[in-house]
Design a protein around this motif. Structure first.
Motif, PDB file in Angstrom:
ATOM      1  N   THR A 290      -3.264   1.091  -6.922  1.00 17.09           N
ATOM      2  CA  THR A 290      -1.913   1.222  -6.378  1.00 17.09           C
ATOM      3  C   THR A 290      -1.656   2.673  -6.003  1.00 17.09           C
ATOM      4  N   ASN A 291      -1.208   2.900  -4.783  1.00 13.17           N
ATOM      5  CA  ASN A 291      -0.912   4.246  -4.284  1.00 13.17           C
ATOM      6  C   ASN A 291       0.574   4.428  -4.062  1.00 13.17           C
ATOM      7  N   GLY A 292       1.058   5.640  -4.342  1.00  9.96           N
ATOM      8  CA  GLY A 292       2.448   5.988  -4.156  1.00  9.96           C
ATOM      9  C   GLY A 292       2.671   6.886  -2.955  1.00  9.96           C
ATOM     10  N   PRO A 293       3.796   7.594  -2.927  1.00  8.32           N
ATOM     11  CA  PRO A 293       4.207   8.342  -1.729  1.00  8.32           C
ATOM     12  C   PRO A 293       3.406   9.606  -1.437  1.00  8.32           C
ATOM     13  N   THR A 294       2.491   9.999  -2.328  1.00  8.07           N
ATOM     14  CA  THR A 294       1.648  11.155  -2.007  1.00  8.07           C
ATOM     15  C   THR A 294       0.360  10.735  -1.303  1.00  8.07           C
ATOM     16  N   CYS A 295       0.171   9.437  -1.115  1.00 11.65           N
ATOM     17  CA  CYS A 295      -1.039   8.933  -0.461  1.00 11.65           C
ATOM     18  C   CYS A 295      -0.745   8.564   0.988  1.00 11.65           C
TER      19      CYS A 295
ATOM     20  N   ILE B 161      -2.124   6.149   2.655  1.00  8.90           N
ATOM     21  CA  ILE B 161      -1.989   4.692   2.683  1.00  8.90           C
ATOM     22  C   ILE B 161      -1.399   4.262   1.354  1.00  8.90           C
ATOM     23  N   GLN B 162      -0.191   3.740   1.386  1.00  8.24           N
ATOM     24  CA  GLN B 162       0.506   3.352   0.166  1.00  8.24           C
ATOM     25  C   GLN B 162       0.357   1.857  -0.087  1.00  8.24           C
ATOM     26  N   GLY B 163       0.686   1.481  -1.316  1.00 12.84           N
ATOM     27  CA  GLY B 163       0.611   0.071  -1.686  1.00 12.84           C
ATOM     28  C   GLY B 163      -0.598  -0.222  -2.541  1.00 12.84           C
ATOM     29  N   SER B 164      -0.840  -1.514  -2.777  1.00 14.20           N
ATOM     30  CA  SER B 164      -1.912  -1.965  -3.657  1.00 14.20           C
ATOM     31  C   SER B 164      -3.087  -2.526  -2.873  1.00 14.20           C
ATOM     32  N   GLY B 165      -4.255  -2.503  -3.521  1.00 14.54           N
ATOM     33  CA  GLY B 165      -5.458  -3.116  -2.979  1.00 14.54           C
ATOM     34  C   GLY B 165      -6.263  -3.752  -4.088  1.00 14.54           C
ATOM     35  N   LEU B 166      -7.195  -4.610  -3.720  1.00 14.17           N
ATOM     36  CA  LEU B 166      -8.000  -5.348  -4.688  1.00 14.17           C
ATOM     37  C   LEU B 166      -9.476  -5.141  -4.379  1.00 14.17           C
ATOM     38  N   PHE B 167     -10.257  -4.833  -5.437  1.00 14.21           N
ATOM     39  CA  PHE B 167     -11.691  -4.600  -5.290  1.00 14.21           C
ATOM     40  C   PHE B 167     -12.452  -5.419  -6.324  1.00 14.21           C
ATOM     41  N   SER B 168     -13.718  -5.707  -6.024  1.00 14.97           N
ATOM     42  CA  SER B 168     -14.594  -6.358  -6.982  1.00 14.97           C
ATOM     43  C   SER B 168     -15.068  -5.346  -8.016  1.00 14.97           C
ATOM     44  N   TRP B 169     -15.738  -5.822  -9.068  1.00 18.65           N
ATOM     45  CA  TRP B 169     -16.271  -4.954 -10.116  1.00 18.65           C
ATOM     46  C   TRP B 169     -17.312  -3.981  -9.552  1.00 18.65           C
ATOM     47  N   ALA B 170     -17.906  -4.338  -8.411  1.00 17.47           N
ATOM     48  CA  ALA B 170     -18.905  -3.473  -7.778  1.00 17.47           C
ATOM     49  C   ALA B 170     -18.267  -2.513  -6.775  1.00 17.47           C
ATOM     50  N   GLY B 171     -16.938  -2.588  -6.625  1.00 19.19           N
ATOM     51  CA  GLY B 171     -16.243  -1.690  -5.715  1.00 19.19           C
ATOM     52  C   GLY B 171     -16.119  -2.203  -4.295  1.00 19.19           C
ATOM     53  N   GLU B 172     -16.412  -3.470  -4.070  1.00 20.29           N
ATOM     54  CA  GLU B 172     -16.281  -4.050  -2.736  1.00 20.29           C
ATOM     55  C   GLU B 172     -14.824  -4.446  -2.479  1.00 20.29           C
ATOM     56  N   GLU B 173     -14.337  -4.111  -1.293  1.00 13.20           N
ATOM     57  CA  GLU B 173     -12.947  -4.394  -0.958  1.00 13.20           C
ATOM     58  C   GLU B 173     -12.717  -5.892  -0.778  1.00 13.20           C
ATOM     59  N   ILE B 174     -11.693  -6.406  -1.463  1.00 15.68           N
ATOM     60  CA  ILE B 174     -11.293  -7.808  -1.320  1.00 15.68           C
ATOM     61  C   ILE B 174      -9.977  -7.896  -0.550  1.00 15.68           C
TER      62      ILE B 174
ATOM     63  N   PRO C 115      -7.361  -5.157   1.330  1.00 14.87           N
ATOM     64  CA  PRO C 115      -7.231  -3.734   1.679  1.00 14.87           C
ATOM     65  C   PRO C 115      -5.973  -3.112   1.096  1.00 14.87           C
ATOM     66  N   VAL C 116      -6.086  -1.840   0.728  1.00 20.69           N
ATOM     67  CA  VAL C 116      -4.934  -1.101   0.213  1.00 20.69           C
ATOM     68  C   VAL C 116      -3.843  -1.073   1.278  1.00 20.69           C
ATOM     69  N   GLY C 117      -2.629  -1.443   0.870  1.00 22.26           N
ATOM     70  CA  GLY C 117      -1.504  -1.421   1.783  1.00 22.26           C
ATOM     71  C   GLY C 117      -1.113  -2.778   2.341  1.00 22.26           C
ATOM     72  N   LYS C 118      -1.931  -3.804   2.102  1.00 25.45           N
ATOM     73  CA  LYS C 118      -1.533  -5.137   2.560  1.00 25.45           C
ATOM     74  C   LYS C 118      -0.296  -5.596   1.792  1.00 25.45           C
TER      75      LYS C 118
END
Length: 257
Positions: free
Chosen positions: A151-156, A158-171, A173-176
């Motif tokens: 989860t990113n806030g106003p200093t980022c 791209i704000q908002g939340s994103g979901l990744f797998s345990w291996a770091g693969e994007e499920i 995208p951040v900001g959806k």
């Protein structure tokens, strides 16, 4: 007193002799007692179960500690390059949240434009492989489902939340979504930037579209359905139906009675 630097500490990683590793680690602690520290926990059982022990080192007493991880044989597994190490490591499959202090600015329109120093978090595994870079405001680990939520806030940028797998693969995208809440019962509530609620599954699939004015928390509760509110009307959606995708295409304004 020997003047042993961080570069000398790193060399422990490449020393082939177990005896030399141990002797040099002990010597390092003895000769740099003011600049070297182990981070123990109060709970003795937790301390015994940890397979990696966090430690801190600094160049001198005026510098802040940088933190890393050693195994029980004093072999350095994670170099002391982080400003924060959050998680205990009990198995080789565990992930570890780490933080680095970063200079950031608030994004335009937030009313704050001065420079700030704050921790940015990332994820590594127990062998020190980077899973996610240290560029997120908050990170949540869900080992039960092998999922990572950021989860990113106003200093980022791209704000908002994103979901990744345990291996770091994007499920997802951040900001959806503005925020992805805790995963439980193989699903999680989400809220959009325009305050509409929905539910997603562990693969990021939409189980209930984000068109609702409210979805009551069900995380950690003994419920068999999720309660929603839309246009002042409440309705419960059973979890089995949600997981089966029964309501995933309900984008209309008609409530399914």
């Amino acid at each position: 007193m020997l003047n042993i630097s961080i570069s000398d500490l790193y060399s422990l990683m490449d020393d082939e002799s177990e005896t030399n590793r141990l002797e040099r680690a002990i010597q390092l602690i003895e000769d740099n007692s003011d600049n070297f520290v182990f981070l123990n926990v109060i709970d003795g059982d937790v301390e015994k179960r940890r397979i990696l022990k966090p430690f801190g080192i600094r160049e001198n007493i005026w510098e802040p500690y940088k933190f890393g991880l050693m195994d029980s044989d004093y072999r350095i597994i994670v170099k002391p390059e982080y400003d924060s190490i959050i998680d205990n490591v009990f198995s080789k499959d565990d992930l570890i949240r780490v933080g680095k202090l970063t200079a950031v600015n608030y994004q335009k329109g937030t009313g704050k434009d001065d420079l700030h120093i704050r921790l940015r978090f990332g994820v590594i595994d127990s062998s020190c492989k980077t899973i996610l870079k240290t560029e997120y405001d908050n990170i949540y680990l869900y080992k039960k489902y092998n999922l990572i939520v950021v989860t990113n806030g106003p200093t980022c940028s791209i704000q908002g939340s994103g979901l990744f797998s345990w291996a770091g693969e994007e499920i997802v995208p951040v900001g959806k979504y503005y925020k992805i809440y805790d995963f439980d019962k193989e699903m999680a509530r989400v809220i959009t930037f325009d305050d509409k609620w929905g539910i997603i599954g562990i693969n990021g699939e939409v189980l209930l579209p984000p068109v609702y004015d409210r979805i009551w928390p069900f995380e950690g509760k003994d419920f068999d359905s999720a309660r929603t509110e839309k246009n002042g009307v409440t309705i419960d959606f059973d979890f089995a139906g949600l997981r089966a995708g029964k309501y995933s295409n309900d984008y209309s304004d008609d409530l399914p009675f």
